[in-house]
Design an enzyme around this catalytic site. Structure first.
Site, PDB file in Angstrom:
ATOM      1  N   GLY A 266      35.655 -24.061  -8.987  1.00 26.43           N
ATOM      2  CA  GLY A 266      36.148 -25.149  -8.161  1.00 26.43           C
ATOM      3  C   GLY A 266      36.276 -26.488  -8.858  1.00 26.43           C
ATOM      4  O   GLY A 266      36.535 -27.500  -8.204  1.00 26.43           O
ATOM      5  N   GLU A 309      32.049 -20.114 -12.640  1.00 29.01           N
ATOM      6  CA  GLU A 309      33.300 -19.361 -12.543  1.00 29.01           C
ATOM      7  C   GLU A 309      34.530 -20.272 -12.477  1.00 29.01           C
ATOM      8  O   GLU A 309      35.239 -20.278 -11.486  1.00 29.01           O
ATOM      9  CB  GLU A 309      33.283 -18.497 -11.270  1.00 29.01           C
ATOM     10  CG  GLU A 309      32.064 -17.626 -11.121  1.00 29.01           C
ATOM     11  CD  GLU A 309      31.975 -16.952  -9.751  1.00 29.01           C
ATOM     12  OE1 GLU A 309      31.468 -15.827  -9.715  1.00 29.01           O
ATOM     13  OE2 GLU A 309      32.404 -17.540  -8.753  1.00 29.01           O
ATOM     14  N   GLY A 311      38.284 -21.386 -12.797  1.00 27.59           N
ATOM     15  CA  GLY A 311      39.601 -20.760 -12.921  1.00 27.59           C
ATOM     16  C   GLY A 311      40.634 -21.838 -13.203  1.00 27.59           C
ATOM     17  O   GLY A 311      41.123 -22.013 -14.320  1.00 27.59           O
ATOM     18  N   CYS A 383      65.053 -20.404   2.179  1.00 33.83           N
ATOM     19  CA  CYS A 383      65.532 -20.748   3.518  1.00 33.83           C
ATOM     20  C   CYS A 383      64.393 -21.286   4.360  1.00 33.83           C
ATOM     21  O   CYS A 383      63.951 -20.650   5.325  1.00 33.83           O
ATOM     22  CB  CYS A 383      66.125 -19.511   4.174  1.00 33.83           C
ATOM     23  SG  CYS A 383      67.408 -18.781   3.172  1.00 33.83           S
TER      24      CYS A 383
HETATM   25  C1  LIG Z   1      38.496 -19.147  -6.308  1.00 33.43           C
HETATM   26  C2  LIG Z   1      37.143 -18.893  -6.789  1.00 33.43           C
HETATM   27  C3  LIG Z   1      36.759 -19.344  -8.045  1.00 33.43           C
HETATM   28  C4  LIG Z   1      37.646 -20.189  -8.922  1.00 33.43           C
HETATM   29  O1  LIG Z   1      37.960 -21.397  -8.341  1.00 33.43           O
HETATM   30  P1  LIG Z   1      38.752 -22.517  -9.183  1.00 33.43           P
HETATM   31  O2  LIG Z   1      39.017 -23.586  -8.173  1.00 33.43           O
HETATM   32  O3  LIG Z   1      40.006 -21.876  -9.666  1.00 33.43           O
HETATM   33  O4  LIG Z   1      37.867 -22.920 -10.299  1.00 33.43           O
HETATM   34  C5  LIG Z   1      35.498 -19.023  -8.503  1.00 33.43           C
HETATM   35  N1  LIG Z   1      34.646 -18.278  -7.741  1.00 33.43           N
HETATM   36  C6  LIG Z   1      34.991 -17.819  -6.512  1.00 33.43           C
HETATM   37  C7  LIG Z   1      34.033 -17.010  -5.745  1.00 33.43           C
HETATM   38  C8  LIG Z   1      36.244 -18.102  -6.004  1.00 33.43           C
HETATM   39  O5  LIG Z   1      36.576 -17.663  -4.784  1.00 33.43           O
END
Ligand SMILES: *Cc1c(COP(=O)(O)O)cnc(C)c1O
Length: 457
Positions: A266, A309, A311, A383
């Site tokens: 996040g 985690e 992303g 559309c």
């Molecule tokens: C979506 C998610 C992430 C990654 O979130 P980012 O905002 O992309 O860093 C990590 N862990 C869990 C459980 C998620 O659902």
């Protein structure tokens, strides 16, 4: 060559620009990624196209890994799981693994993609609030590091599936801590009206820990928390970690040893120059390590292995979408005129503006313009009047059909959330590194779409 660096590096070594670190503007006005001008990219790989600055993504991954290793060196160490749902391809998963990261997957398809890229199962985690039997069996067969269990029902289900497969499933429990964050704010609420996790407040979390301890075919090794997305402050993470640690202490008092903690993803990025600059990986890691250290000192429990985690913060800034401009239309609005600039993609390759009212920016990509700028809205070809790519951006008034337009920071949840709405083939992803183009995912063709259609006439 006298190139203009689009974004200067910042203190703490963390680039904070909306463009990837190897994107520059040539004197001609053409954008150039890792030595390859966008005109050449569009020649070889027609638009719309996701362009990945491979070195940028790798260095952001490395920054997280180094920051966590350093901050947790005097504790029990740390793992960084790249959240594959943000963007995944075989090569990309392999690159993350080469940088020392593990891969978080949230479906059998994501897990199989990581494995096919050469990532061992033991370096993958499996998430999801509604895992199928096939997903659980695949995860067990591949020896994933952990399965993150989301509910009491799933706890029983994983145990049964593991038993039938003569396995013991290593599990984390996903807890909802009551802390939610996004942007600069975090809120702490007692009741959570959302689908994820086991509630700490209601005591379901403790019920799950006790039950997991009893079950023979699961081994409870960790607790997990994910508080939200696009967060540019550290407080929410620290707050959630404290809640998780209280649960860990309770578990230890019951004789349930839990020595791994996962604090989720996040971490925020900048989509436009107006967005806040998020703390660097080093700063996030420092704060997390501090909370862990205080917990260990206060309780005397062994230091846990800590995972995160990220992303978006790894892949979003590493990619931009290259479009070709088509129709340009001036529309009278209350405060004057807005120019609608249509591109050859739209909500099928970037649903985030429609889904979350996400803001992006855009730049003329292949030439200079001396023309004054005007208020523009970049829209797609679908559309749907909500088919907006960039709600509000100043672009040169001589923008016209055939111009290349680049939208930065589309690496996360762009290609991954793409659809075939209006039977548009999904764009491919081309990676650029040291002047070399490598196609990670080819663009779909209409034949690909028709191949799914089973009509025999
Ligand atoms: C979506 C998610 C992430 C990654 O979130 P980012 O905002 O992309 O860093 C990590 N862990 C869990 C459980 C998620 O659902």
């Amino acid at each position: 060559m006298n190139m203009e660096q689009l974004e200067a590096p910042v203190p703490d070594g963390a680039p904070h620009g909306v463009w990837s670190i190897n994107t520059e503007r040539l004197p001609s006005g053409e954008l150039c990624v890792a030595g390859v001008p966008v005109g050449q990219i569009a020649q070889e790989f027609p638009t719309p196209r996701f362009v990945l600055d491979a070195n940028d993504a790798r260095s952001r991954a490395r920054a997280w890994k180094e920051a966590m290793d350093q901050a947790f060196a005097d504790l029990a160490g740390a793992h960084v799981y790249y959240a594959g749902k943000a963007f995944l391809s075989k090569a990309f998963a392999r690159w993350m693994y080469e940088e020392g990261l593990h891969i978080d997957t949230a479906s059998e398809g994501e897990l199989v993609t990581a494995l096919a890229g050469g990532v061992p199962g033991s370096a993958c985690g499996l998430h999801g609030n509604n895992k199928s039997r096939a997903e659980i069996e695949r995860a067990l067969r591949e020896g994933v590091a952990h399965i993150v269990v989301d509910s009491l029902a799933e706890l029983e289900f994983v145990n049964v599936v593991a038993q039938e497969n003569n396995a013991v499933a290593p599990i984390y429990l996903r807890l909802t801590t009551g802390v939610h964050a996004g942007g600069h704010e975090f809120i702490a609420t007692a009741h959570e009206d959302q689908k994820f996790g086991l509630s700490v407040t209601t005591g379901v979390a403790r019920q799950a820990m006790a039950r997991a301890h009893e079950l023979e075919n699961v081994q409870l090794i960790g607790l997990h928390s994910h508080i939200g997305s696009q967060i540019s402050a550290t407080e929410g993470f620290a707050q959630a970690a404290q809640v998780i640690f209280e649960e860990r202490v309770w578990a230890h008092e019951q004789g349930i040893a839990i020595n791994e903690i996962d604090l989720g993803g996040g971490y925020g990025i900048r989509y436009t120059a107006a967005d806040d600059i998020a703390p660097s990986p080093r700063e996030f890691a420092r704060i997390l390590a501090q909370v862990v250290r205080e917990h260990v000192e206060k309780t005397g429990l062994p230091a846990p292995l800590v995972s995160i985690e990220p992303g978006r913060s790894i892949v979003a800034p590493a990619m931009f979408t290259l479009y070709t401009v088509g129709t340009v239309k001036d529309v009278a609005i209350d405060s004057g005129v807005r120019t609608y600039v249509s591109v050859d993609g739209g909500m099928s390759d970037n649903i985030r503006p429609a889904l979350y009212e996400a803001d992006y920016t855009a730049a003329l990509a292949a030439r200079n313009s001396q023309a004054p700028t005007q208020r523009c809205r970049v829209v797609g070809k679908h559309c749907e009047s909500g088919d907006i790519v960039v709600r509000n951006v100043a672009l040169p008034s001589d923008i016209h059909a055939g111009d290349l337009l680049a939208v930065p920071a589309t690496g996360a949840y762009g290609r991954a959330m793409a659809s075939n709405y209006n039977m548009l083939p999904r764009p491919g992803v081309v990676a650029v590194e040291d002047g070399v183009l490598t196609e990670l995912i080819r663009s779909e063709s209409i034949d690909d779409l028709l191949a799914l259609d089973q009509d025999q006439q």
